[in-house]
Design a protein around this motif. Sequence first.
Motif, mmCIF file in Angstrom:
data_model
loop_
_atom_site.group_PDB
_atom_site.id
_atom_site.type_symbol
_atom_site.label_atom_id
_atom_site.label_comp_id
_atom_site.label_asym_id
_atom_site.label_seq_id
_atom_site.Cartn_x
_atom_site.Cartn_y
_atom_site.Cartn_z
ATOM 1 N N ALA A 32 14.893 -75.849 80.988
ATOM 2 C CA ALA A 32 14.444 -74.449 80.987
ATOM 3 C C ALA A 32 13.004 -74.309 80.508
ATOM 4 O O ALA A 32 12.348 -73.315 80.801
ATOM 5 N N GLY A 33 12.539 -75.279 79.734
ATOM 6 C CA GLY A 33 11.155 -75.213 79.272
ATOM 7 C C GLY A 33 11.013 -75.075 77.770
ATOM 8 O O GLY A 33 9.963 -74.688 77.276
ATOM 9 N N LYS A 34 12.068 -75.446 77.025
ATOM 10 C CA LYS A 34 12.023 -75.282 75.563
ATOM 11 C C LYS A 34 10.970 -76.220 74.955
ATOM 12 O O LYS A 34 10.133 -75.809 74.157
ATOM 13 N N THR A 35 11.015 -77.491 75.375
ATOM 14 C CA THR A 35 10.037 -78.450 74.851
ATOM 15 C C THR A 35 8.629 -78.048 75.280
ATOM 16 O O THR A 35 7.671 -78.182 74.522
ATOM 17 N N THR A 36 8.546 -77.528 76.486
ATOM 18 C CA THR A 36 7.236 -77.099 76.989
ATOM 19 C C THR A 36 6.650 -76.029 76.066
ATOM 20 O O THR A 36 5.470 -76.086 75.722
#
Length: 592
Positions: A390-394
């Motif tokens: 989903a893009g959490k690390t991003t």
Amino acid sequence: MAKRNTYQTDEELSKSFSWQDYKRLGTYIKPYKKAVIGILLIIVIANLVGMLGPYFMKLTIDEFIPNKEKVKLLQMGAVYLVSLLIISWCMRYRILKITELGQKILKDMRADIFTHIQKLPFSYYDSKPHGKILIRVVNYINTLSDLLSNGLINFLSDIINMLITLVVMFMIDVKLALYSLIFLPLLIIATFVIQRFQRVAYQTLSNKQSNLTAYIHESIAGVRITQSFTKEEKKQEIFEDLSNQYRTSWMKAVQIMRLLWPAVELTSVFTICFLYYIGAKQIGIEVTTGTLIAFMAYMTNFWNPIINIGNFYNQLVTATAYLERIFETLDEEPLIKDKENAIELPPIKGDVVFNQVVFQYETEGAKILNGLDFKVEAGKSIALVGPTGAGKTTVINLINRFYDVTDGSVMIDGINVEDVQLLSLRKQIGVMLQDTFIFSGTILENIRYGKLDATRDEIIEASRLVRAHDFIEKLPNGYDTIVEERGSTLSSGQQQLISFARVLLADPKILILDEATANIDTATEELLQIGLNELLKNRTSFIIAHRLSTIKNCDQILVIDGGRVKEKGSHEELLQTKGHYANLYNSQFENK
Ligand SMILES: Nc1ncnc2c1ncn2[C@@H]1O[C@H](COP(=O)(O)OP(=O)(O)OP(=O)(O)O)[C@@H](O)[C@H]1O
């Protein structure tokens, strides 16, 4: 951004090599101008003294022997002996100084490239296998060693030697000297023709070498997975294929390179035969026997440097293939860098705001974040939840500018992170990633990484607070126990406790924990939770955890999906909303 590359694909050069690059190589030699002049001086002395030998031979044959001048012969012998001693001292001095010089230049170059790659952004490391970066810093630079130490100075020495010999040859006999140059143009043409093929062959070779290294590097990093999936045979197959490609390109490159040597040798032999023929016809008429023999010795003196220059040229063309890769790396823009007017980020409180953030990893790639908007007050904890990918690390990678946003802004205490000096930003943010990195060294050194001037007592205190002290004390040498690179001699939980202590020591105002408790069993988790609570006190913290039990107590939970914030609130609030978070939590709870 560089095109993405794997071990299976040859890297394309971003720009073609130009003669300017040799000039650039010269800048590495410039600081050692004095040493170079000293070495060249020694070479000139040795060459001038070396000219005496054939001249003495001419005197012996034409004068001293026919006139039976024994005393002069002995005197000349003595002078000759001294000249040989001078030459051998010069040779020794030269080798020593050249090696020293070459190594100094390589050290400078290696330092430059290492310093530079440390500044390159994550996107650079995403773009190619790390083995391909490694080979540039280690192997490619080493291949320049011979060129820079022996090659370059020998080249200059050979030019000097050739010119001095040529002058002496013209002084002895102009006609014979001119005849000795007759085949030279042919050689020059042959060299240029061969060079074109050779350069391409060496570029291919450097690519294959790079692919192979990348594969070996990756295989070492993934050896546990290979062995647990018993994929050794498959790996061996790929390795053999890459290795064969390397061998074939090597053989091809060497075959082309070896074409130059016979060309030079043949020209030299033809010239010498031709001169013997011309000279023999003139003996007694215009040329004495002594002159012809001395002339032939000078001829060898003249051709030896040409053979060496040919070899140097070979070496240069070969090195060019590596040099262009080295310069390409040095020219890689550190995209994430301080703006010209970047300010030092003052000590922060820890307010973080994401303003309509859009983010793409690649210019043409998908929008991973698409208008992400949220606010975190200083000292609060925020959990990022969402489906995988989903893009959490991003999100957290944008806070300390591992990547720059494509659009929108990330603000800390009201200052855009792109307007501050990177160092001042990152120093105030602590990061603990999924993959805790343990360096080879002692436990103490590993924890001290968080604050290099920390005392032993400070380190022990930090370890106590995060509950790492007990297990460290039980290790054979306690805090001085040596651990291997990547912490392979420690359990995951132990590695994480060490990294907790490391971060606590650094005492950052903003803390980022990406799946930091993912690898831990429930018993250890309880222990870690206590450590973690210590760690979170008075800091703005971002926590990514798939196990929702670990984030229940966070002040705010953000559910990210489709590049946006889907839900926002505390654990209780979100449960009441009965949305995505509630479903996720309930399903995890039911699975227990
Ligand atoms: N370095 C990268 N280059 C290109 N795409 C990337 C890169 N890193 C991640 N992505 C892509 O960006 C998207 C978001 O990845 P990210 O790691 O932020 O997700 P995540 O929510 O942290 O996932 P997970 O919960 O599985 O860790 C994914 O589709 C991933 O494929």
